[in-house]
Design an enzyme around this catalytic site. Structure first.
Site, PDB file in Angstrom:
ATOM      1  CB  CYS A 101      -5.928 -38.788   8.210  1.00  0.00           C
ATOM      2  SG  CYS A 101      -6.229 -40.309   9.163  1.00  0.00           S
ATOM      3  CG  HIS A 196      -1.295 -39.908   6.852  1.00  0.00           C
ATOM      4  ND1 HIS A 196      -1.363 -38.791   7.662  1.00  0.00           N
ATOM      5  CD2 HIS A 196      -2.148 -40.826   7.382  1.00  0.00           C
ATOM      6  CE1 HIS A 196      -2.213 -39.012   8.650  1.00  0.00           C
ATOM      7  NE2 HIS A 196      -2.705 -40.242   8.504  1.00  0.00           N
ATOM      8  CD  GLU A 198       1.157 -36.576   6.054  1.00  0.00           C
ATOM      9  OE1 GLU A 198       0.695 -36.965   7.147  1.00  0.00           O
ATOM     10  OE2 GLU A 198       0.429 -36.340   5.065  1.00  0.00           O
TER      11      GLU A 198
END
Length: 218
Positions: A101, A196, A198
C-alpha cells in the site's frame, strides 16, 4: 549492497512502520500475526524515520516489509519532506523487499514514479476508496504470485494509487479500479503491492500464499 551476511537458521524480517507518528503501530500486529501463521521468523521493527544504512547493517535483515498507513492519508509534499530516509534506503539496498500500500507507493516514488488519488472528487466530497476483497488480474508471471493462477483476491483499503510504472520496474498485476496493483524491480527482488496480503481470511486465503512466496525468496 550488504555482503557476507551470516547464515541464520531463522530468517529475520524487518518491518518498517510507515505511520506518520512513531507511537502509532498501525498494521504491525496484523502483519506479525499473518506472517507467523505462515513461517516462524525473527521480527525487527523500526519507524520509517529510523531507516538508514547503519540501521540496516546493525539489524542485518534477510527481508524487509514496508507497511501501509492505517491512520492518515498523505500528500507528495509530506512524502518528500518526511520520508526521504525510506526513499534513500530503497535506492541503495539490495535486500528483498515487499512494499505494501503506502510502502508500494514509496517504492515507486523512489524510482521516479508518481502517485495520486485513484478518482478525483469534487471539493468537500468524500474520497473514493477501494475497500474490501477484490479480484486482481496477474499480468506477468512472478515468484510472488506462484500458485495463484491468472487472478487472485486480496484485501484493499486505499484511495491513492501509483500513476506510472518506473522505468526500472515492470507491471505484475492490475484490476479495473486500480491499474497498477503490483510492480517488481527488473533487477532487485523488490515487489510493490497496492493491496494488503496480511489481511487474508479462510474465505480469501490468497494473501497467505503471497506472504509464503515472499518469505521463500531467500
Amino acid at each position: 549492497m550488504i555482503k557476507n551476511r551470516k547464515v541464520r537458521a531463522m530468517q529475520k524480517l524487518l518491518i518498517i512502520n510507515n505511520e506518520k507518528d512513531r507511537d502509532d503501530i498501525g498494521w504491525i500486529p496484523q502483519i506479525k500475526k499473518a506472517v507467523s501463521a505462515v513461517e516462524n521468523v525473527e521480527f525487527a521493527v523500526i519507524h520509517h524515520s529510523e531507516a538508514s544504512k547503519d540501521t540496516l547493517d546493525d539489524i542485518n535483515p534477510d527481508l524487509i516489509y514496508l507497511t501501509g498507513r492505517a491512520t492518515y492519508d498523505w500528500t507528495i509534499d509530506e512524502i518528500l519532506k518526511d520520508y526521504t530516509s525510506i526513499i534513500n534506503m530503497l535506492q541503495y539496498t539490495e535486500i528483498p523487499t515487499l512494499g505494501v500500500c503506502a510502502g508500494h507507493e514509496l517504492m515507486a516514488i523512489a524510482y521516479g514514479g508518481s502517485f495520486g488519488k485513484m478518482i478525483e472528487t469534487e471539493k468537500g466530497k468524500e474520497d473514493v476508496r477501494e475497500k474490501g476483497f477484490h479480484k486482481i488480474d496477474v499480468t506477468k508471471e512472478t515468484p510472488l504470485f506462484k500458485g495463484l493462477g491468472s487472478h487472485f483476491h486480496c484485501y484493499q483499503d486505499h484511495r491513492d494509487e501509483v500513476k506510472n510504472v518506473p522505468d526500472t520496474f515492470e507491471l505484475l498485476a492490475s484490476n479495473d479500479m486500480c491499474k497498477i496493483q503490483s510492480i517488481k524491480h527488473r533487477e532487485k527482488e523488490f515487489y510493490g503491492v497496492q493491496f494488503h496480503p496480511e489481511q487474508y481470511t479462510e474465505d480469501y486465503p490468497d494473501g497467505k500464499i503471497i506472504l509464503q512466496n515472499f518469505l521463500t525468496l531467500k
